[in-house]
Design a protein around this motif. Structure first.
Motif, PDB file in Angstrom:
ATOM      1  N   SER A  46       0.808  -1.213   0.000  1.00  5.93           N
ATOM      2  CA  SER A  46       0.000   0.000   0.000  1.00  5.93           C
ATOM      3  C   SER A  46       0.848   1.273   0.000  1.00  5.93           C
ATOM      4  CB  SER A  46      -0.916   0.013   1.233  1.00  5.93           C
ATOM      5  OG  SER A  46      -0.158  -0.077   2.429  1.00  5.93           O
ATOM      6  N   ALA A  47       2.137   1.126  -0.286  1.00  2.90           N
ATOM      7  CA  ALA A  47       3.026   2.295  -0.296  1.00  2.90           C
ATOM      8  C   ALA A  47       2.709   3.193  -1.482  1.00  2.90           C
ATOM      9  CB  ALA A  47       4.480   1.844  -0.353  1.00  2.90           C
ATOM     10  N   GLY A  48       3.013   4.459  -1.319  1.00  6.86           N
ATOM     11  CA  GLY A  48       2.773   5.415  -2.385  1.00  6.86           C
ATOM     12  C   GLY A  48       3.764   5.248  -3.525  1.00  6.86           C
ATOM     13  N   GLU A  49       3.457   5.886  -4.614  1.00 11.23           N
ATOM     14  CA  GLU A  49       4.309   5.805  -5.797  1.00 11.23           C
ATOM     15  C   GLU A  49       5.714   6.326  -5.519  1.00 11.23           C
ATOM     16  OE1 GLU A  49       3.072   4.928  -9.402  1.00 11.23           O
ATOM     17  OE2 GLU A  49       2.186   3.732  -7.799  1.00 11.23           O
ATOM     18  N   GLY A  50       5.805   7.399  -4.730  1.00  8.16           N
ATOM     19  CA  GLY A  50       7.110   7.981  -4.447  1.00  8.16           C
ATOM     20  C   GLY A  50       8.000   7.054  -3.651  1.00  8.16           C
ATOM     21  N   ALA A  51       7.447   6.418  -2.605  1.00  5.76           N
ATOM     22  CA  ALA A  51       8.232   5.505  -1.781  1.00  5.76           C
ATOM     23  C   ALA A  51       8.711   4.314  -2.599  1.00  5.76           C
ATOM     24  CB  ALA A  51       7.402   5.036  -0.581  1.00  5.76           C
ATOM     25  N   LEU A  52       7.832   3.801  -3.440  1.00  2.21           N
ATOM     26  CA  LEU A  52       8.195   2.669  -4.286  1.00  2.21           C
ATOM     27  C   LEU A  52       9.290   3.052  -5.275  1.00  2.21           C
ATOM     28  CD1 LEU A  52       7.678  -0.232  -5.145  1.00  2.21           C
ATOM     29  CD2 LEU A  52       5.827   0.594  -6.610  1.00  2.21           C
ATOM     30  N   ALA A  53       9.185   4.248  -5.842  1.00  3.32           N
ATOM     31  CA  ALA A  53      10.186   4.707  -6.793  1.00  3.32           C
ATOM     32  C   ALA A  53      11.558   4.818  -6.143  1.00  3.32           C
ATOM     33  CB  ALA A  53       9.771   6.057  -7.382  1.00  3.32           C
ATOM     34  N   VAL A  54      11.609   5.369  -4.927  1.00  2.00           N
ATOM     35  CA  VAL A  54      12.888   5.520  -4.227  1.00  2.00           C
ATOM     36  C   VAL A  54      13.473   4.165  -3.881  1.00  2.00           C
ATOM     37  CG1 VAL A  54      13.988   6.387  -2.132  1.00  2.00           C
ATOM     38  CG2 VAL A  54      12.333   7.802  -3.343  1.00  2.00           C
ATOM     39  N   LEU A  55      12.641   3.234  -3.426  1.00  2.00           N
ATOM     40  CA  LEU A  55      13.130   1.892  -3.082  1.00  2.00           C
ATOM     41  C   LEU A  55      13.747   1.207  -4.287  1.00  2.00           C
ATOM     42  CD1 LEU A  55      13.311  -0.676  -1.262  1.00  2.00           C
ATOM     43  CD2 LEU A  55      11.056  -1.268  -2.153  1.00  2.00           C
ATOM     44  N   LEU A  56      13.039   1.231  -5.397  1.00  2.00           N
ATOM     45  CA  LEU A  56      13.528   0.553  -6.601  1.00  2.00           C
ATOM     46  C   LEU A  56      14.833   1.169  -7.105  1.00  2.00           C
ATOM     47  CD1 LEU A  56      10.131   0.123  -8.485  1.00  2.00           C
ATOM     48  CD2 LEU A  56      11.507  -1.714  -7.496  1.00  2.00           C
ATOM     49  N   SER A  57      14.885   2.493  -7.147  1.00  2.00           N
ATOM     50  CA  SER A  57      16.096   3.134  -7.650  1.00  2.00           C
ATOM     51  C   SER A  57      17.246   3.033  -6.648  1.00  2.00           C
ATOM     52  CB  SER A  57      15.827   4.601  -7.999  1.00  2.00           C
ATOM     53  OG  SER A  57      15.368   5.324  -6.877  1.00  2.00           O
ATOM     54  N   PHE A  58      16.944   3.022  -5.341  1.00  2.00           N
ATOM     55  CA  PHE A  58      17.978   2.803  -4.337  1.00  2.00           C
ATOM     56  C   PHE A  58      18.632   1.446  -4.550  1.00  2.00           C
ATOM     57  CE2 PHE A  58      19.698   1.384  -0.326  1.00  2.00           C
ATOM     58  CZ  PHE A  58      20.271   2.520   0.234  1.00  2.00           C
ATOM     59  N   ALA A  59      17.801   0.432  -4.780  1.00  2.00           N
ATOM     60  CA  ALA A  59      18.338  -0.899  -5.079  1.00  2.00           C
ATOM     61  C   ALA A  59      19.199  -0.864  -6.336  1.00  2.00           C
ATOM     62  CB  ALA A  59      17.198  -1.898  -5.243  1.00  2.00           C
ATOM     63  N   GLY A  60      18.718  -0.148  -7.350  1.00  2.00           N
ATOM     64  CA  GLY A  60      19.486  -0.042  -8.585  1.00  2.00           C
ATOM     65  C   GLY A  60      20.823   0.640  -8.375  1.00  2.00           C
ATOM     66  N   GLY A  61      20.849   1.703  -7.570  1.00  3.55           N
ATOM     67  CA  GLY A  61      22.108   2.393  -7.297  1.00  3.55           C
ATOM     68  C   GLY A  61      23.098   1.524  -6.555  1.00  3.55           C
ATOM     69  N   ALA A  62      22.594   0.766  -5.576  1.00  2.00           N
ATOM     70  CA  ALA A  62      23.472  -0.133  -4.833  1.00  2.00           C
ATOM     71  C   ALA A  62      24.010  -1.242  -5.735  1.00  2.00           C
ATOM     72  CB  ALA A  62      22.724  -0.725  -3.639  1.00  2.00           C
TER      73      ALA A  62
END
Length: 235
Positions: free
Chosen positions: A181-197
């Motif tokens: 139920s997370a918002g679009e912004g939180a999901l976007a940051v999580l996915l891109s954070f994983a990508g950066g790592a």
């Protein structure tokens, strides 16, 4: 939730398999190098299409860019802290650097895998699962070998990687349940954070280790990993 648990077990089981193998067997350097390079190629596909592109679609340029840079920065900082306290083996794969790579990019990456189960049942989820599995196997294998070379016991190596596997399996379930139920912004940051790592670990650990151990020929293994991962996503 059950499917997330199963996906988490499959993705993380590679850590235990690799740790057990590395605790009792030292693979030839070219073989380990090829496995690391192959995993790197597979991760490139997952990074570009299943993590960052999805992040961009959910949050746009700003949020996805911020998450990517934060993920890369977090990995670099953690790796620098490890370098201050843990000496590498001198030659070969750095065991604790690999452990840091798996843990730091693995938690958001596995959470993203759990989230992807909510969004699609297509090739994207399978691609990410395969990429995670293929990267976990040689990383834990090389990590267990490195730990033995640093004087650690077989039980220690298997135990450390098994605990890491449990943590990452739980991360898949958490991503599936807590972020449903997370918002679009939180999901976007999580996915891109994983990508950066992931991107930072590729540049800092996986690709340099593969090249050092296998030379220029690992380029073919990297290309093969990318090709397989891409075909899985498209078929």
């Amino acid at each position: 939730m059950l499917s997330a648990f199963i996906f988490g077990l499959v993705a993380s089981s590679a850590l235990v398999i690799g740790a057990v193998a590395g605790a009792y067997w030292t693979p030839p350097r070219p073989l380990l190098a090829a496995a690391l390079a192959f995993a790197s190629g597979a991760l490139i596909t997952a990074l570009a299409f299943d993590l960052f592109q999805e992040s961009f679609n959910h949050g746009g340029a700003w949020l996805s860019s911020i998450g990517l840079l934060l993920g890369a920065a977090a990995f670099v900082v953690a790796d620098e802290v490890l370098d201050c306290y843990i000496k590498g083996v001198g030659s070969g794969v750095s065991a604790f650097a690999l452990l840091a790579a798996v843990t730091l990019d693995g938690i958001p990456e596995n959470m993203a895998l759990g989230v992807s189960l909510l969004e699609t049942s297509g090739g994207g989820t399978l691609t990410l699962l395969v990429a995670i599995f293929l990267s976990n196997l040689p990383e834990s294998l090389g990590g267990a070998v490195g730990m033995r070379q640093q004087g650690r016991s077989r039980r220690f190596a298997i135990g450390v990687w098994s605990v890491t596997a449990i943590i990452l399996a739980v991360a898949v379930v958490l991503g599936n349940v807590a972020l449903s139920s997370a918002g679009e912004g939180a999901l976007a940051v999580l996915l891109s954070f994983a990508g950066g790592a992931v991107l930072a670990s590729l540049a800092d650990t996986l690709m340099p280790d593969a090249y050092r151990e296998g030379g220029k020929w690992v380029a073919f293994a990297t290309a093969a990993g990318f090709l397989l991962s891409f075909l899985i996503a498209e078929v």
